[in-house]
Design a protein around this motif. Structure first.
Motif, PDB file in Angstrom:
ATOM      1  N   ALA A 103       8.787 -57.183  -3.907  1.00 56.86           N
ATOM      2  CA  ALA A 103      10.237 -57.335  -4.031  1.00 56.86           C
ATOM      3  C   ALA A 103      10.890 -58.128  -2.910  1.00 56.86           C
ATOM      4  CB  ALA A 103      10.894 -55.951  -4.080  1.00 56.86           C
ATOM      5  N   SER A 104      12.030 -58.733  -3.267  1.00 57.63           N
ATOM      6  CA  SER A 104      13.057 -59.147  -2.309  1.00 57.63           C
ATOM      7  C   SER A 104      14.265 -58.284  -2.663  1.00 57.63           C
ATOM      8  CB  SER A 104      13.385 -60.627  -2.451  1.00 57.63           C
ATOM      9  OG  SER A 104      12.255 -61.419  -2.159  1.00 57.63           O
ATOM     10  N   HIS A 105      14.223 -57.050  -2.222  1.00 59.41           N
ATOM     11  CA  HIS A 105      15.140 -56.041  -2.741  1.00 59.41           C
ATOM     12  C   HIS A 105      16.530 -56.142  -2.115  1.00 59.41           C
ATOM     13  CE1 HIS A 105      14.870 -53.608   0.930  1.00 59.41           C
ATOM     14  NE2 HIS A 105      13.547 -53.687   0.873  1.00 59.41           N
ATOM     15  N   GLY A 161       9.363 -53.507   1.602  1.00 56.36           N
ATOM     16  CA  GLY A 161       8.329 -52.956   0.731  1.00 56.36           C
ATOM     17  C   GLY A 161       6.997 -53.656   0.923  1.00 56.36           C
ATOM     18  N   LYS A 162       7.038 -54.984   1.006  1.00 63.42           N
ATOM     19  CA  LYS A 162       5.813 -55.760   1.242  1.00 63.42           C
ATOM     20  C   LYS A 162       5.199 -55.406   2.585  1.00 63.42           C
ATOM     21  CE  LYS A 162       6.140 -60.003   2.774  1.00 63.42           C
ATOM     22  NZ  LYS A 162       6.385 -61.471   2.845  1.00 63.42           N
ATOM     23  N   HIS A 163       6.019 -55.323   3.613  1.00 65.44           N
ATOM     24  CA  HIS A 163       5.498 -55.032   4.949  1.00 65.44           C
ATOM     25  C   HIS A 163       4.943 -53.612   5.042  1.00 65.44           C
ATOM     26  CE1 HIS A 163       6.513 -58.602   7.432  1.00 65.44           C
ATOM     27  NE2 HIS A 163       7.282 -58.846   6.385  1.00 65.44           N
ATOM     28  N   ALA A 164       5.607 -52.651   4.391  1.00 72.56           N
ATOM     29  CA  ALA A 164       5.084 -51.285   4.395  1.00 72.56           C
ATOM     30  C   ALA A 164       3.708 -51.243   3.747  1.00 72.56           C
ATOM     31  CB  ALA A 164       6.053 -50.356   3.669  1.00 72.56           C
ATOM     32  N   SER A 165       3.535 -51.990   2.662  1.00 65.21           N
ATOM     33  CA  SER A 165       2.239 -52.014   1.981  1.00 65.21           C
ATOM     34  C   SER A 165       1.192 -52.773   2.780  1.00 65.21           C
ATOM     35  CB  SER A 165       2.389 -52.622   0.580  1.00 65.21           C
ATOM     36  OG  SER A 165       3.101 -51.746  -0.273  1.00 65.21           O
ATOM     37  N   ALA A 243       2.009 -57.344 -12.353  1.00 63.47           N
ATOM     38  CA  ALA A 243       2.953 -57.838 -13.356  1.00 63.47           C
ATOM     39  C   ALA A 243       3.602 -56.693 -14.121  1.00 63.47           C
ATOM     40  CB  ALA A 243       2.239 -58.786 -14.317  1.00 63.47           C
ATOM     41  N   ASN A 244       2.808 -55.721 -14.545  1.00 60.00           N
ATOM     42  CA  ASN A 244       3.368 -54.608 -15.312  1.00 60.00           C
ATOM     43  C   ASN A 244       4.315 -53.758 -14.481  1.00 60.00           C
ATOM     44  OD1 ASN A 244       2.130 -55.248 -17.736  1.00 60.00           O
ATOM     45  ND2 ASN A 244       0.283 -54.068 -17.277  1.00 60.00           N
ATOM     46  N   ALA A 245       3.995 -53.541 -13.220  1.00 62.22           N
ATOM     47  CA  ALA A 245       4.889 -52.776 -12.347  1.00 62.22           C
ATOM     48  C   ALA A 245       6.230 -53.492 -12.198  1.00 62.22           C
ATOM     49  CB  ALA A 245       4.237 -52.574 -10.984  1.00 62.22           C
ATOM     50  N   MET A 246       6.195 -54.803 -12.011  1.00 65.99           N
ATOM     51  CA  MET A 246       7.438 -55.563 -11.855  1.00 65.99           C
ATOM     52  C   MET A 246       8.261 -55.536 -13.135  1.00 65.99           C
ATOM     53  SD  MET A 246       5.948 -58.840  -9.709  1.00 65.99           S
ATOM     54  CE  MET A 246       7.516 -59.720  -9.689  1.00 65.99           C
ATOM     55  N   ARG A 247       7.605 -55.657 -14.287  1.00 63.09           N
ATOM     56  CA  ARG A 247       8.324 -55.672 -15.550  1.00 63.09           C
ATOM     57  C   ARG A 247       8.897 -54.301 -15.902  1.00 63.09           C
ATOM     58  NH1 ARG A 247       3.998 -59.780 -18.324  1.00 63.09           N
ATOM     59  NH2 ARG A 247       2.556 -58.083 -17.844  1.00 63.09           N
ATOM     60  N   ARG A 248       8.203 -53.241 -15.511  1.00 65.76           N
ATOM     61  CA  ARG A 248       8.687 -51.894 -15.814  1.00 65.76           C
ATOM     62  C   ARG A 248       9.750 -51.416 -14.838  1.00 65.76           C
ATOM     63  NH1 ARG A 248       2.580 -49.724 -17.097  1.00 65.76           N
ATOM     64  NH2 ARG A 248       2.445 -50.615 -19.206  1.00 65.76           N
ATOM     65  N   GLU A 251      14.419 -53.343 -11.388  1.00 62.78           N
ATOM     66  CA  GLU A 251      15.439 -53.004 -10.404  1.00 62.78           C
ATOM     67  C   GLU A 251      14.851 -52.811  -9.015  1.00 62.78           C
ATOM     68  OE1 GLU A 251      13.820 -49.217 -12.116  1.00 62.78           O
ATOM     69  OE2 GLU A 251      14.460 -51.167 -12.905  1.00 62.78           O
ATOM     70  N   MET A 252      13.537 -52.544  -8.929  1.00 61.10           N
ATOM     71  CA  MET A 252      12.881 -52.437  -7.636  1.00 61.10           C
ATOM     72  C   MET A 252      12.499 -53.815  -7.090  1.00 61.10           C
ATOM     73  SD  MET A 252      12.958 -49.246  -6.985  1.00 61.10           S
ATOM     74  CE  MET A 252      11.801 -48.891  -5.653  1.00 61.10           C
ATOM     75  N   VAL A 253      12.300 -54.782  -7.983  1.00 57.39           N
ATOM     76  CA  VAL A 253      11.923 -56.140  -7.574  1.00 57.39           C
ATOM     77  C   VAL A 253      13.100 -56.872  -6.944  1.00 57.39           C
ATOM     78  CG1 VAL A 253      11.053 -58.370  -8.398  1.00 57.39           C
ATOM     79  CG2 VAL A 253      10.158 -56.241  -9.372  1.00 57.39           C
ATOM     80  N   ALA A 254      14.312 -56.589  -7.433  1.00 61.51           N
ATOM     81  CA  ALA A 254      15.523 -57.215  -6.896  1.00 61.51           C
ATOM     82  C   ALA A 254      16.575 -56.131  -6.698  1.00 61.51           C
ATOM     83  CB  ALA A 254      16.014 -58.322  -7.828  1.00 61.51           C
TER      84      ALA A 254
END
Length: 344
Positions: A103-105, A161-165, A243-248, A251-254
């Motif tokens: 994400a870029s949340h 989120g990216k950095h935490a992961s 891909a499936n996580a982003m599509r489902r 709202e977490m992706v942006a």
């Protein structure tokens, strides 16, 4: 197994090595063309130049304009590819937190709590993060944050989120957490290799993104290939899981009110991610990929041309009309539009 500390050179953890011999294409301006124009009562008031490409599942060009093979920095549109690398390195998260990894949340409570939860799951705290500090990216989220008396933090920054992961993957593999942004850290070497594999091309240059992560230059063609692969991947593959996580969980992706979230909600199966400096990437479940670059970095120009490309590809059944562009106002009344220039 040799430890990463034994093999890593002495260098600042957040800086990529400067290039002494830049790629020849980086020393000239790409041959961008007019992509988006703003009108006011019929007069073209301003023009955004750029390049784009749409390819099929075999990498063949369907549509293109400008110079889509020129190297550019994909910025945050690299995040889904980085997330694929993290899964291959052992990351295992619920889908909402995996979407946050790519994400870029906007910095809403759910985003900040999600990044904190990723850290907690791996025995880490916010102190492990090496990203820059910032206010929430979303306008409403930033205003609420400031009203509550808060300032810039790493959790509020849109890449948390990216950095935490990334920090969590270091725990999983026994790699040094404190140096996870070094370009020769085993995590970043893996990320670079996965991006090379997905784009089908070597990086033309390496720099540092705004959040501190190593940043690799690729072409729009290569990025469109990667997004087509992610969007059409098997559900049990790392690509398919991202891909499936982003599509489902768009709202977490942006975030709410963000065009990338709205785009994924509007078209079932569509995968989308933006990036600073005018980047928009789209992957379709049949393997087609779309990549757009606005040369002046103008964020407002991403969506008009992306929507029109999707229409040319036969994707839009009317659901994208609200995303095309906001009206150009004069005295509170619509007097013009922001429109794709090449398709008029």
């Amino acid at each position: 197994m040799t430890s990463a500390k034994d093999t890593m050179p002495e260098a600042p953890a957040t800086q990529a090595e400067p290039q002494t011999q830049p790629h020849p294409a980086l020393t000239r301006h790409p041959q961008h063309v007019p992509l988006v124009e703003q009108t006011r009562d019929g007069l073209v008031e301003s023009v955004h130049y750029g390049s784009f490409i749409a390819i099929d599942a075999h990498g063949r060009t369907i549509l293109e304009a400008g110079e889509p093979d020129a190297p550019m920095y994909p910025r945050s549109s690299l995040k889904p590819l980085q997330a694929v690398a993290l899964l291959r390195a052992g990351l295992d998260l619920p889908e909402n937190l995996l979407a946050l990894t790519a994400a870029s949340h906007s910095g809403a409570q759910m985003h900040r709590d999600g990044a904190a939860e990723i850290l907690k799951l791996h025995g880490l705290t916010e102190a492990a993060l090496a990203n820059s500090t910032d206010l929430p990216y979303g306008v409403g989220e930033r205003e609420a944050w400031l009203r509550d008396g808060n300032g810039p933090t790493q959790l509020a920054q849109n890449c948390s989120g990216k950095h935490a992961s990334m920090a969590s993957v270091c725990v999983i593999n026994g790699w040094p957490v404190e140096e996870y942004l070094h370009p020769e850290h085993p995590l970043q070497v893996l990320v670079r290799d996965i991006i090379t594999d997905l784009t089908g091309e070597e990086a033309a240059a390496v720099s540092t993104d705004g959040c501190g992560t190593p940043l690799f230059a690729h072409s729009l063609h290569g990025m469109a290939r990667a997004y087509g692969l992610l969007a059409s991947a098997a559900a049990d593959s790392a690509e398919g899981k991202v891909a499936n996580a982003m599509r489902r969980y768009p709202e977490m992706v942006a975030g709410e009110g963000r065009d990338v979230t709205a785009l994924m909600r509007a078209v079932p199966g569509l995968l989308a991610k933006d990036g600073f400096e005018g980047l928009q990437l789209v992957g379709l479940p049949d393997g087609r990929g779309v990549a757009v670059k606005i040369s002046d970095g103008g964020d407002r120009a991403r969506m008009p041309v992306t929507v029109q490309i999707l229409r040319e590809l036969g994707v839009d059944g009317g659901s994208l009309e609200p995303l095309k562009s906001p009206p150009v106002l004069g005295g509170g009344q619509s007097v013009g539009e922001l429109r794709a220039a090449l398709f008029n």
